[in-house]
Design a protein around this motif. Structure first.
Motif, PDB file in Angstrom:
ATOM      1  N   ASN A  39       0.912  -1.150   0.136  1.00 46.13           N
ATOM      2  CA  ASN A  39       0.040  -0.158   0.065  1.00 46.13           C
ATOM      3  C   ASN A  39       0.688   0.803   0.268  1.00 46.13           C
ATOM      4  O   ASN A  39       0.502   1.835  -0.808  1.00 46.13           O
ATOM      5  CB  ASN A  39      -1.091   0.496   1.381  1.00 46.13           C
ATOM      6  CG  ASN A  39      -1.661  -0.771   1.022  1.00 46.13           C
ATOM      7  OD1 ASN A  39      -2.318  -1.056  -0.112  1.00 46.13           O
ATOM      8  ND2 ASN A  39      -2.534  -0.860   1.962  1.00 46.13           N
ATOM      9  N   ALA A  40       1.748   1.551   0.884  1.00 43.83           N
ATOM     10  CA  ALA A  40       2.644   2.568   0.522  1.00 43.83           C
ATOM     11  C   ALA A  40       3.891   2.656  -0.888  1.00 43.83           C
ATOM     12  O   ALA A  40       3.459   3.438  -1.474  1.00 43.83           O
ATOM     13  CB  ALA A  40       4.372   1.830   1.608  1.00 43.83           C
ATOM     14  N   TRP A  41       3.760   1.601  -1.316  1.00 42.29           N
ATOM     15  CA  TRP A  41       4.236   1.973  -2.463  1.00 42.29           C
ATOM     16  C   TRP A  41       3.389   2.649  -3.618  1.00 42.29           C
ATOM     17  O   TRP A  41       3.481   3.271  -4.117  1.00 42.29           O
ATOM     18  CB  TRP A  41       5.235   0.684  -2.945  1.00 42.29           C
ATOM     19  CG  TRP A  41       6.442   0.426  -2.258  1.00 42.29           C
ATOM     20  CD1 TRP A  41       6.667  -0.345  -1.961  1.00 42.29           C
ATOM     21  CD2 TRP A  41       7.533   0.593  -2.884  1.00 42.29           C
ATOM     22  NE1 TRP A  41       8.188  -0.495  -1.249  1.00 42.29           N
ATOM     23  CE2 TRP A  41       8.712   0.395  -2.136  1.00 42.29           C
ATOM     24  CE3 TRP A  41       8.092   2.093  -3.849  1.00 42.29           C
ATOM     25  CZ2 TRP A  41       9.511   1.174  -2.379  1.00 42.29           C
ATOM     26  CZ3 TRP A  41       8.608   2.269  -4.001  1.00 42.29           C
ATOM     27  CH2 TRP A  41      10.482   1.861  -2.948  1.00 42.29           C
ATOM     28  N   ARG A  42       2.393   1.904  -3.841  1.00 45.29           N
ATOM     29  CA  ARG A  42       1.483   1.388  -4.392  1.00 45.29           C
ATOM     30  C   ARG A  42       0.811   3.595  -4.426  1.00 45.29           C
ATOM     31  O   ARG A  42       0.494   3.809  -5.390  1.00 45.29           O
ATOM     32  CB  ARG A  42       0.231   1.500  -4.303  1.00 45.29           C
ATOM     33  CG  ARG A  42      -1.107   0.412  -2.971  1.00 45.29           C
ATOM     34  CD  ARG A  42      -1.948   0.156  -3.728  1.00 45.29           C
ATOM     35  NE  ARG A  42      -3.198   0.236  -3.809  1.00 45.29           N
ATOM     36  CZ  ARG A  42      -4.901   0.323  -3.494  1.00 45.29           C
ATOM     37  NH1 ARG A  42      -5.045  -0.454  -2.872  1.00 45.29           N
ATOM     38  NH2 ARG A  42      -4.772   1.135  -4.313  1.00 45.29           N
ATOM     39  N   GLN A 104      -8.317  -4.193   3.905  1.00 44.11           N
ATOM     40  CA  GLN A 104      -9.036  -4.461   2.024  1.00 44.11           C
ATOM     41  C   GLN A 104      -7.776  -5.602   1.616  1.00 44.11           C
ATOM     42  O   GLN A 104      -7.519  -6.343   1.755  1.00 44.11           O
ATOM     43  CB  GLN A 104      -8.559  -4.278   1.368  1.00 44.11           C
ATOM     44  CG  GLN A 104      -9.027  -4.414   0.128  1.00 44.11           C
ATOM     45  CD  GLN A 104      -9.358  -3.408  -1.228  1.00 44.11           C
ATOM     46  OE1 GLN A 104      -8.790  -2.853  -1.413  1.00 44.11           O
ATOM     47  NE2 GLN A 104     -10.849  -3.170  -1.439  1.00 44.11           N
ATOM     48  N   GLN A 105      -6.262  -5.045   1.994  1.00 43.09           N
ATOM     49  CA  GLN A 105      -5.091  -5.542   1.089  1.00 43.09           C
ATOM     50  C   GLN A 105      -4.525  -7.304   2.397  1.00 43.09           C
ATOM     51  O   GLN A 105      -4.588  -7.842   2.146  1.00 43.09           O
ATOM     52  CB  GLN A 105      -4.044  -4.676   1.577  1.00 43.09           C
ATOM     53  CG  GLN A 105      -3.113  -5.290   0.447  1.00 43.09           C
ATOM     54  CD  GLN A 105      -3.051  -4.996  -0.906  1.00 43.09           C
ATOM     55  OE1 GLN A 105      -3.783  -4.926  -1.649  1.00 43.09           O
ATOM     56  NE2 GLN A 105      -2.773  -6.043  -1.669  1.00 43.09           N
ATOM     57  N   VAL A 106      -4.864  -6.342   4.195  1.00 46.55           N
ATOM     58  CA  VAL A 106      -4.590  -7.729   4.948  1.00 46.55           C
ATOM     59  C   VAL A 106      -5.940  -8.912   3.809  1.00 46.55           C
ATOM     60  O   VAL A 106      -5.063 -10.105   4.135  1.00 46.55           O
ATOM     61  CB  VAL A 106      -4.850  -7.467   5.927  1.00 46.55           C
ATOM     62  CG1 VAL A 106      -4.208  -8.505   6.622  1.00 46.55           C
ATOM     63  CG2 VAL A 106      -3.219  -6.580   6.648  1.00 46.55           C
ATOM     64  N   TRP A 229       5.440  -5.190 -11.072  1.00 45.73           N
ATOM     65  CA  TRP A 229       4.082  -5.125 -12.410  1.00 45.73           C
ATOM     66  C   TRP A 229       2.648  -4.905 -11.067  1.00 45.73           C
ATOM     67  O   TRP A 229       2.062  -3.896 -11.758  1.00 45.73           O
ATOM     68  CB  TRP A 229       4.354  -6.513 -13.236  1.00 45.73           C
ATOM     69  CG  TRP A 229       3.655  -7.126 -12.840  1.00 45.73           C
ATOM     70  CD1 TRP A 229       4.037  -8.788 -12.231  1.00 45.73           C
ATOM     71  CD2 TRP A 229       1.380  -7.494 -12.709  1.00 45.73           C
ATOM     72  NE1 TRP A 229       2.782  -9.444 -12.498  1.00 45.73           N
ATOM     73  CE2 TRP A 229       1.668  -8.879 -12.078  1.00 45.73           C
ATOM     74  CE3 TRP A 229       0.797  -6.927 -13.099  1.00 45.73           C
ATOM     75  CZ2 TRP A 229      -0.341  -9.308 -12.168  1.00 45.73           C
ATOM     76  CZ3 TRP A 229      -0.706  -7.493 -13.195  1.00 45.73           C
ATOM     77  CH2 TRP A 229      -0.786  -8.366 -12.374  1.00 45.73           C
ATOM     78  N   PRO A 230       2.578  -5.896 -10.270  1.00 46.89           N
ATOM     79  CA  PRO A 230       0.911  -4.803  -9.526  1.00 46.89           C
ATOM     80  C   PRO A 230       1.331  -4.064  -8.424  1.00 46.89           C
ATOM     81  O   PRO A 230       0.520  -3.059  -8.862  1.00 46.89           O
ATOM     82  CB  PRO A 230       0.997  -6.456  -8.207  1.00 46.89           C
ATOM     83  CG  PRO A 230       2.237  -7.147  -8.528  1.00 46.89           C
ATOM     84  CD  PRO A 230       3.152  -6.363  -9.495  1.00 46.89           C
ATOM     85  N   ILE A 231       2.514  -3.278  -8.338  1.00 45.82           N
ATOM     86  CA  ILE A 231       2.776  -1.646  -8.175  1.00 45.82           C
ATOM     87  C   ILE A 231       2.250  -0.610  -8.686  1.00 45.82           C
ATOM     88  O   ILE A 231       1.593   0.134  -8.714  1.00 45.82           O
ATOM     89  CB  ILE A 231       3.947  -1.747  -7.234  1.00 45.82           C
ATOM     90  CG1 ILE A 231       3.995  -2.132  -5.884  1.00 45.82           C
ATOM     91  CG2 ILE A 231       4.172  -0.081  -7.221  1.00 45.82           C
ATOM     92  CD1 ILE A 231       5.165  -2.594  -5.348  1.00 45.82           C
ATOM     93  N   ALA A 232       3.024  -1.216 -10.245  1.00 47.03           N
ATOM     94  CA  ALA A 232       3.041  -0.007 -11.498  1.00 47.03           C
ATOM     95  C   ALA A 232       1.856  -0.516 -11.574  1.00 47.03           C
ATOM     96  O   ALA A 232       0.615   0.800 -12.266  1.00 47.03           O
ATOM     97  CB  ALA A 232       3.368  -1.007 -12.557  1.00 47.03           C
ATOM     98  N   TYR A 233       0.693  -1.595 -11.834  1.00 43.89           N
ATOM     99  CA  TYR A 233      -0.877  -1.536 -12.602  1.00 43.89           C
ATOM    100  C   TYR A 233      -1.607  -0.508 -11.232  1.00 43.89           C
ATOM    101  O   TYR A 233      -2.440   0.435 -12.151  1.00 43.89           O
ATOM    102  CB  TYR A 233      -1.165  -3.031 -12.369  1.00 43.89           C
ATOM    103  CG  TYR A 233      -2.870  -2.899 -12.945  1.00 43.89           C
ATOM    104  CD1 TYR A 233      -3.579  -2.722 -13.469  1.00 43.89           C
ATOM    105  CD2 TYR A 233      -3.734  -2.989 -11.715  1.00 43.89           C
ATOM    106  CE1 TYR A 233      -4.600  -3.037 -14.447  1.00 43.89           C
ATOM    107  CE2 TYR A 233      -5.180  -2.555 -11.962  1.00 43.89           C
ATOM    108  CZ  TYR A 233      -5.444  -2.629 -13.368  1.00 43.89           C
ATOM    109  OH  TYR A 233      -7.118  -3.212 -13.677  1.00 43.89           O
ATOM    110  N   MET A 234      -1.548  -0.470 -10.256  1.00 49.01           N
ATOM    111  CA  MET A 234      -1.912  -0.293  -8.908  1.00 49.01           C
ATOM    112  C   MET A 234      -1.593   1.560  -8.969  1.00 49.01           C
ATOM    113  O   MET A 234      -2.833   1.931  -8.897  1.00 49.01           O
ATOM    114  CB  MET A 234      -1.872  -0.507  -7.228  1.00 49.01           C
ATOM    115  CG  MET A 234      -1.734  -2.339  -7.273  1.00 49.01           C
ATOM    116  SD  MET A 234      -4.054  -2.192  -7.303  1.00 49.01           S
ATOM    117  CE  MET A 234      -4.667  -1.432  -6.341  1.00 49.01           C
TER     118      MET A 234
END
Length: 309
Positions: A39-42, A104-106, A229-234
């Motif tokens: 979450n911090a990155w996205r 949500q993420q956890v 890639w998940p971080i980039a998409y988000m």
């Protein structure tokens, strides 16, 4: 005007698609990185990406909007357009977003992407309920919709799978927080520039997630690279593009159409989980999802044909 409305509804549909599909990279990321670090990155990178969009959209507006205070379109409020003015409100929204996104993420460590997407959609129903405490009025359609959705939630819940149930309850708690965040945003966007508020919100959420991650997780740069890639998409699709599309569409989309389109986020999450992650839903679970979706549609049909708040 009709053409603009159609264009606006296409933008909303794309935003709902990007948000629905987002549950897949969110789920995949959990194999590589811890929830709060993700979450911090996205959110922080998504907030940074939104800054040039703020200036691009500002340059397309009338020149007088460059001034600090301008008459607002709704309720006679005067809308403030400076970063300094938007900071306190954006920080409040960032706190609620941090709390909701963390839950949500956890939850995705325990439940599937499709289930999480559907239960998150429950926030659409919780908004008018929480709004009652703020003096907003609602009607029997809302209560009928909530009844249907709760029945659907019961059908969707699998009481034999304890860990999945924990995940589902966490998503439900996040939906409640998101509903509070939506009501807070609804109040603030009448007074402050929505895109600057969003930008501050994402940056604050990213910073709070980073602090929380440093306190309770063992974040590393390698784990972030593994989840690149998940971080980039988000950050690109789920944060910068989808939110901008929603904002651009809100002026012209018919409210009754907009809520129906946004509720499709749940359907897109279910479809993406099935197509990409091979998540299979039982007949009982599909009935539960159908009842929840029907509840959302009934509630919002009532809100736009009956008593308005």
């Amino acid at each position: 005007m009709k053409r603009k409305q159609v264009q606006a509804e296409i933008l909303l549909l794309l935003a709902a698609l990007f948000w629905g599909v987002a549950f897949v990279p969110q789920k995949i990321a959990m194999d590589h990185i811890e929830p709060l670090a993700f979450n911090a990155w996205r959110f922080f990178l998504g907030g940074l990406l939104l800054i040039p969009i703020v200036y691009w959209l500002a340059s397309r507006r009338a020149p007088q909007l460059a001034q600090d205070i301008q008459p607002g379109e709704e309720g006679g409020h005067r809308v403030r357009y400076t970063w300094r003015a938007c900071l306190p409100g954006g920080a409040i929204l960032g706190f609620w977003l941090f709390l909701g996104a963390a839950l949500q993420q956890v939850s995705l460590l325990y439940t599937t992407a499709g289930r999480a997407g559907f239960i998150t959609g429950f926030y659409l129903l919780l908004v008018p309920v929480i709004g009652l405490s703020l003096g907003h009025r609602t009607n029997r359609w809302t209560w009928a919709g909530i009844g249907l959705a709760l029945l659907g939630l019961y059908w969707l819940a699998d009481f034999s799978e304890e860990s999945q149930l924990v995940g589902d309850l966490m998503v439900f708690a996040s939906a409640f927080v998101f509903a509070v965040q939506v009501l807070s945003a609804d109040h603030l966007v009448r007074r402050y520039d929505a895109l600057r508020l969003a930008c501050v919100q994402f940056l604050v959420c990213g910073l709070l997630s980073a602090v929380a991650s440093l306190l309770v997780e063992q974040p590393s740069l390698q784990s972030a690279l593994n989840a690149a890639w998940p971080i980039a998409y988000m950050m690109v699709f789920s944060t910068a593009i989808a939110f901008t599309f929603q904002l651009l569409a809100q002026r012209y989309a018919a409210p009754s159409h907009a809520t129906v389109i946004m509720s499709l986020e749940s359907v897109f999450a279910l479809a993406a989980g099935w197509l990409i992650l091979n998540e299979v839903f039982s007949g009982r679970e599909l009935v539960g999802c159908g009842l929840m979706l029907a509840g959302m549609l009934v509630s919002h049909y009532g809100n736009h044909t009956g008593t308005h708040h």
